[in-house]
Design a protein around this motif. Structure first.
Motif, mmCIF file in Angstrom:
data_model
loop_
_atom_site.group_PDB
_atom_site.id
_atom_site.type_symbol
_atom_site.label_atom_id
_atom_site.label_comp_id
_atom_site.label_asym_id
_atom_site.label_seq_id
_atom_site.Cartn_x
_atom_site.Cartn_y
_atom_site.Cartn_z
ATOM 1 N N TYR A 20 42.218 -41.243 -38.716
ATOM 2 C CA TYR A 20 43.502 -40.723 -38.241
ATOM 3 C C TYR A 20 43.555 -40.717 -36.718
ATOM 4 O O TYR A 20 44.562 -41.094 -36.108
ATOM 5 C CB TYR A 20 43.771 -39.318 -38.798
ATOM 6 C CG TYR A 20 45.227 -38.943 -38.602
ATOM 7 C CD1 TYR A 20 46.186 -39.271 -39.558
ATOM 8 C CD2 TYR A 20 45.656 -38.334 -37.434
ATOM 9 C CE1 TYR A 20 47.531 -38.984 -39.356
ATOM 10 C CE2 TYR A 20 46.998 -38.044 -37.222
ATOM 11 C CZ TYR A 20 47.926 -38.362 -38.194
ATOM 12 O OH TYR A 20 49.260 -38.093 -37.992
ATOM 13 N N ARG A 52 44.198 -44.180 -35.669
ATOM 14 C CA ARG A 52 45.580 -44.577 -35.982
ATOM 15 C C ARG A 52 46.552 -44.008 -34.952
ATOM 16 O O ARG A 52 47.510 -44.665 -34.546
ATOM 17 C CB ARG A 52 45.964 -44.093 -37.391
ATOM 18 C CG ARG A 52 45.310 -44.907 -38.491
ATOM 19 C CD ARG A 52 45.458 -44.207 -39.839
ATOM 20 N NE ARG A 52 46.846 -43.963 -40.188
ATOM 21 C CZ ARG A 52 47.254 -42.984 -41.001
ATOM 22 N NH1 ARG A 52 46.386 -42.163 -41.556
ATOM 23 N NH2 ARG A 52 48.524 -42.839 -41.276
ATOM 24 N N ILE A 68 49.026 -43.603 -44.914
ATOM 25 C CA ILE A 68 49.423 -42.189 -45.030
ATOM 26 C C ILE A 68 49.025 -41.665 -46.411
ATOM 27 O O ILE A 68 48.429 -40.594 -46.553
ATOM 28 C CB ILE A 68 50.951 -42.011 -44.817
ATOM 29 C CG1 ILE A 68 51.366 -42.425 -43.404
ATOM 30 C CG2 ILE A 68 51.375 -40.576 -45.097
ATOM 31 C CD1 ILE A 68 52.879 -42.417 -43.164
ATOM 32 N N SER A 108 45.301 -41.240 -46.776
ATOM 33 C CA SER A 108 44.841 -40.143 -45.922
ATOM 34 C C SER A 108 45.127 -38.789 -46.587
ATOM 35 O O SER A 108 44.233 -37.947 -46.738
ATOM 36 C CB SER A 108 45.559 -40.255 -44.572
ATOM 37 O OG SER A 108 45.460 -39.068 -43.839
ATOM 38 N N LYS A 122 42.146 -36.022 -48.826
ATOM 39 C CA LYS A 122 41.894 -34.599 -48.582
ATOM 40 C C LYS A 122 42.287 -33.740 -49.786
ATOM 41 O O LYS A 122 41.595 -32.794 -50.145
ATOM 42 C CB LYS A 122 42.664 -34.151 -47.334
ATOM 43 C CG LYS A 122 42.064 -34.747 -46.059
ATOM 44 C CD LYS A 122 42.930 -34.543 -44.840
ATOM 45 C CE LYS A 122 44.150 -35.406 -44.862
ATOM 46 N NZ LYS A 122 44.801 -35.659 -43.591
ATOM 47 N N PHE A 143 58.398 -37.519 -41.563
ATOM 48 C CA PHE A 143 57.723 -38.808 -41.404
ATOM 49 C C PHE A 143 58.557 -39.932 -42.009
ATOM 50 O O PHE A 143 58.684 -41.011 -41.456
ATOM 51 C CB PHE A 143 56.415 -38.771 -42.220
ATOM 52 C CG PHE A 143 55.182 -38.647 -41.396
ATOM 53 C CD1 PHE A 143 54.791 -39.676 -40.569
ATOM 54 C CD2 PHE A 143 54.392 -37.508 -41.469
ATOM 55 C CE1 PHE A 143 53.637 -39.573 -39.824
ATOM 56 C CE2 PHE A 143 53.242 -37.392 -40.733
ATOM 57 C CZ PHE A 143 52.860 -38.432 -39.907
HETATM 58 N N1 URA Z 1 49.338 -36.453 -42.889
HETATM 59 C C1 URA Z 1 48.067 -36.864 -43.153
HETATM 60 O O1 URA Z 1 47.221 -36.076 -43.557
HETATM 61 N N2 URA Z 1 47.776 -38.157 -42.960
HETATM 62 C C2 URA Z 1 48.673 -39.067 -42.535
HETATM 63 O O2 URA Z 1 48.339 -40.218 -42.391
HETATM 64 C C3 URA Z 1 49.984 -38.626 -42.258
HETATM 65 C C4 URA Z 1 50.291 -37.309 -42.450
#
Ligand code: URA
Length: 431
Positions: A165, A168, A180, A183, A187, A207
């Motif tokens: 991230y 990026r 996105i 990512s 998590k 976003f």
């Molecule tokens: N939130 C995230 O955790 N990752 C992204 O790439 C964009 C928003």
């Protein structure tokens, strides 16, 4: 395997294998691939995108780059939600205690905010004493004891995503749907819940600016989650205007408390109930949307959701007197912003209103910035409301930072016309 072959394959539009993606993530996490090669890979991905399979391999490889939280010691179905980020989005603060009051197990790891969208952890830190860091053992024990814990992400969850991230962010590759999706899901999958509802925001404060992009992101995240064996759904919700009236850390806690006391704004309640209904059904605590909503409305109105919030704050060391006297959360210095025109509010650019709150000090421009917890914006009017010249559009809670700039941003963010307009908040559900 050679990284240069993987970059070439992605550059030329071919699909990468699970082994190639795992090699790339493992080697990068260990520091065996330099940033410039991963930057090239990210840009190739930006232009050529990824298949659903590739994005799933990427999410799982990033999940496995660090610790996964094992929640199996907690009885029952563990629920979680995630928002892709919006202005005034304090749904977690309301929904967590609400679901826990109804018997759901809420083991929630949340993030900090960066830019114009705030993070739940920053908001909770505006409650004096609230500890956002718990050991995994204490985190699990608290959920066993009171049904809910809300903490910051542990340092060891998906470290590969953290490195990715950061890169990026400085290579103009954040804005890429498979990156996105993988990512976020890396998590979420590491956080251990059984059922996850994703709130995918769409609109100029989000976003995803269009419904089409939001659907693509939502479908990909749902598919990654389901391929990883979890119950995952997504709800597309509008971010055409801020959610609720209050923007800024302590102000959002204030509005969450009002909502937990049955006096929340309609839009915040609507999004909370939509996500909550899905999770109560996923957790087998309600048989239908109708039943789930009845249960939630009752808990918001009979004090049980509010009591659970008090229990949560007390368990994590927060000062509950501040919750009981919520005006103590806010700055004493206020500035009113008056309308300079008459008519109906037809647009409120949520992004710019978020930026206005940031100028007052409510958000961070860089990770190192310190935020002012007691400042922000209370919007008195929303889309569809009629205003007269001189009416108060908003109250700013301020310290000494950015007031004039924030005023200009706010006034420019609001469009006034002569036709009443309404907006759709819950746009679509994807499962
Ligand atoms: N939130 C995230 O955790 N990752 C992204 O790439 C964009 C928003």
């Amino acid at each position: 395997m050679h990284i240069i072959d993987i970059i070439t394959k992605k550059r030329d539009g071919y699909e990468l294998s699970k082994e190639e993606i795992e090699y790339l993530i493992q080697s990068y996490t260990k520091g065996n691939i330099p940033d410039y090669q991963i930057s090239a890979f990210l840009m190739a991905t930006y232009f050529n995108q990824m298949t659903e399979q590739e994005a799933t391999h990427l999410a799982l490889a990033m999940r496995d780059s660090g610790d996964s939280i094992d929640l199996s010691a907690i009885k029952g179905i563990k629920v979680d939600k995630h928002s892709t980020g919006g202005v005034g989005d304090k749904v977690t603060l309301v929904l967590g205690p609400l679901l826990a009051a109804l018997g759901a197990k809420v083991a929630k790891m949340s993030g900090r905010g960066l830019g114009h969208t705030g993070g739940t952890i920053d908001k909770l830190e505006s409650i004096p004493g609230y500890q956002v860091e718990l050991s995994v053992q204490d985190f699990i024990k608290q959920v066993q004891d009171i049904g809910i814990a809300v903490v910051g992400q542990s340092g060891d969850v998906a470290p590969a995503d953290k490195k990715f991230y950061a890169l990026r962010d400085v290579t103009a590759t954040v804005d890429c749907i498979p990156l996105i999706a993988s990512s976020i899901m890396s998590k979420k999958l590491a956080s251990g819940a059984d059922a996850i509802c994703l709130d995918v925001k769409v609109g100029h404060g989000a976003f995803m600016k269009t419904e089409e992009e939001a659907v693509q992101l939502a479908e990909l995240m749902v598919s990654i989650g389901q391929l990883a064996g979890k119950k995952v759904t997504a709800i597309l919700t509008g971010m055409d205007e801020p959610l609720g009236h209050k923007i800024g850390n302590a102000l959002e806690v204030y509005e969450a408390i009002e909502t937990l006391q049955g006096q929340g704004p309609d839009d915040l309640v609507e999004v909370t109930l939509a996500i909550g209904s899905q999770l109560l059904m996923d957790a087998n605590l309600a048989k239908s949307d109708k039943e789930a909503r009845e249960m939630m409305n009752k808990a918001l109105n009979d004090g049980s959701a509010y009591d659970k919030f008090i229990e949560l704050v007390a368990a994590q060391g927060g000062d509950i007197e501040v919750i009981k006297h919520k005006e103590k959360l806010l700055s004493d210095n206020k500035v009113e912003v008056l309308s300079q025109e008459e008519g109906y509010i037809t647009e409120m650019n949520a992004l710019d209103i978020g930026k206005a709150a940031m100028r007052l000090g409510a958000g961070r421009e860089t990770k190192e910035d310190k935020i002012l917890l007691d400042v922000g914006i209370d919007l008195h009017k929303k889309i569809g409301d009629f205003v007269k010249k001189g009416d108060v559009l908003a109250t700013f809670y301020v310290q000494d930072k950015g007031i004039e700039e924030a005023k200009t941003l706010l006034l420019d963010a609001i469009t006034i016309g002569n036709q009443k307009k309404s907006i759709t908040l819950i746009k679509r559900k994807i499962s």
